[in-house]
Design an enzyme around this catalytic site. Structure first.
Site, PDB file in Angstrom:
ATOM      1  N   CYS A 137      67.489  71.614  53.716  1.00  0.00           N
ATOM      2  CA  CYS A 137      68.222  72.300  52.637  1.00  0.00           C
ATOM      3  C   CYS A 137      69.138  71.357  51.849  1.00  0.00           C
ATOM      4  O   CYS A 137      69.646  71.744  50.789  1.00  0.00           O
ATOM      5  CB  CYS A 137      69.038  73.455  53.194  1.00  0.00           C
ATOM      6  SG  CYS A 137      68.039  74.777  53.886  1.00  0.00           S
ATOM      7  N   HIS A 182      67.031  80.715  47.159  1.00  0.00           N
ATOM      8  CA  HIS A 182      67.225  79.465  47.895  1.00  0.00           C
ATOM      9  C   HIS A 182      65.904  78.708  48.029  1.00  0.00           C
ATOM     10  O   HIS A 182      65.233  78.781  49.060  1.00  0.00           O
ATOM     11  CB  HIS A 182      67.805  79.797  49.266  1.00  0.00           C
ATOM     12  CG  HIS A 182      68.185  78.616  50.106  1.00  0.00           C
ATOM     13  ND1 HIS A 182      68.189  77.309  49.640  1.00  0.00           N
ATOM     14  CD2 HIS A 182      68.589  78.543  51.411  1.00  0.00           C
ATOM     15  CE1 HIS A 182      68.569  76.504  50.622  1.00  0.00           C
ATOM     16  NE2 HIS A 182      68.809  77.224  51.698  1.00  0.00           N
TER      17      HIS A 182
END
Length: 376
Positions: A93, A328
């Site tokens: 991430c 995301h």
């Protein structure tokens, strides 16, 4: 203003795609098809600013893309020329922000006059069918949802606060969409003309949602970011070449490790490391963009850093919403945070010397952070 040098890296252009929910708006687009139009738009912005340097490299973060060098494929598809190479990196991430920091190091070393960097994720077309291990045997390797529940419990982050934060993130994105805030930073790709996940959330409905990952847990579907597709890219040049172009000077960056059983904790030591390197306090930072993987994680991190995310510091933490509502796209999200800083601070007219901070938690127990300063 913080002391600089002629080769200090400066972000002079920043763009992103709209973010699509997995299986929906960008469902049929491969990662290079998401990245190439954004790279082309960033280079066009650079040229409009009068910067004529040729791109030295393209650095993209990606977590789950198809086999091959996505950055190189995207550079060719963007029409950058066969002489422009590319490198793809995976820091989960934090990949998009790690890509920017790698590009910044190249510029700072005097080895490049223009680097395009960012991230891309096409979860919809990914060749991956199972999550790769984040840690080897003998180390804890929780799923991200259960890890968020564990962090919430360890840091006493209540269900009510998570629901309140998720509702706020969605409300801010909806308001920004209505105001046209994202118009100058986004590149339309295909049929998707807006970030598609954000909506007005009903607090009563949020309160009735069941725990999503752990029996008796506090993390729900609403307080978790959706799996998404999207891309983001930035252009970095040395200070000596930016001329009178406004931008974000990269002051300091850090990538750190933490307990892999609580990967959401990573931004805490990363932010502390960046602030120490720059010799500034968090109170000096005007805007903090944190990748909102989970509301529990954001609140645990901001609490530990001494920020009141739902109170006195609310206006400077993800002021136009974040990944809970935008979505995301893993490899891109941390680069999207820098695009958001660019719009808020540079396009928004913040005075020279204003500081911004981007940070993200990383699977496997890591954190990444970057401090930037407005230059004009």
């Amino acid at each position: 203003m913080i002391a600089s040098s002629p080769d200090a890296p400066v972000v002079v252009a920043a763009r992103r795609s709209h973010v699509g929910t997995v299986g929906r708006g960008h469902h049929d687009l491969l990662a290079p098809e998401l990245a190439a139009p954004v790279l082309a738009a960033v280079l066009a912005d650079v040229r409009a600013h009068g910067v004529g340097a040729r791109p030295t490299d393209v650095v993209l973060g990606s977590c789950t893309g198809p086999r091959g060098n996505i950055a190189r494929i995207s550079a060719l598809a963007a029409g950058l020329g066969v002489d422009v190479p590319g490198v793809t990196i995976d820091r989960q991430c934090g990949s998009g922000l790690a890509a920017v920091l790698l590009a910044a190091s190249t510029v700072r070393a005097g080895e490049a006059d223009l680097v395009l960097a960012g991230g891309v994720e096409s979860a919809s077309t990914s060749s991956s069918t199972t999550q790769a291990a984040f840690a080897p045997a003998g180390f804890p390797d929780p799923g991200m949802g259960p890890a968020a529940d564990a962090l919430a419990a360890a840091r006493n982050v209540s269900r009510r606060r998570q629901d309140d934060y998720a509702e706020r993130s969605h409300a801010r994105v909806v308001a920004a969409q209505s105001a046209g805030t994202f118009a100058t930073e986004t590149v339309r790709i295909g049929s998707l003309d807006r970030d598609e996940h954000a909506r007005c959330l009903d607090p009563a409905l949020l309160a009735r949602l069941r725990p999503a990952f752990t029996p008796g847990g506090t993390v729900t579907a609403a307080s978790s970011s959706p799996i998404s597709d999207g891309s983001a890219a930035l252009a970095l040049v040395p200070e000596r070449l930016r001329g009178d172009t406004a931008g974000l000077r990269i002051v300091a960056g850090a990538v750190v490790g933490c307990d892999p059983s609580l990967p959401g904790w990573g931004p805490v030591p990363a932010v502390r490391a960046v602030l120490a390197r720059a010799g500034v306090r968090l109170d000096d930072v005007a805007v903090v963009e944190i990748v909102e993987a989970f509301a529990a994680q954001v609140l645990a991190v901001t609490d530990a850093l001494g920020l009141d995310a739902l109170g006195t510091d609310s206006a400077r933490i993800c002021p136009d919403g974040g990944a809970l509502a935008l979505g995301h796209p893993w490899g891109a999200s941390a680069a999207v945070s820098v695009v958001r800083l660019f719009t808020r601070l540079v396009r928004g007219g913040a005075p020279a010397g204003t500081l911004g901070l981007a940070t993200a938690a990383i699977g496997g127990g890591m954190g990444v952070a970057m401090l930037v300063e407005v230059v004009r």
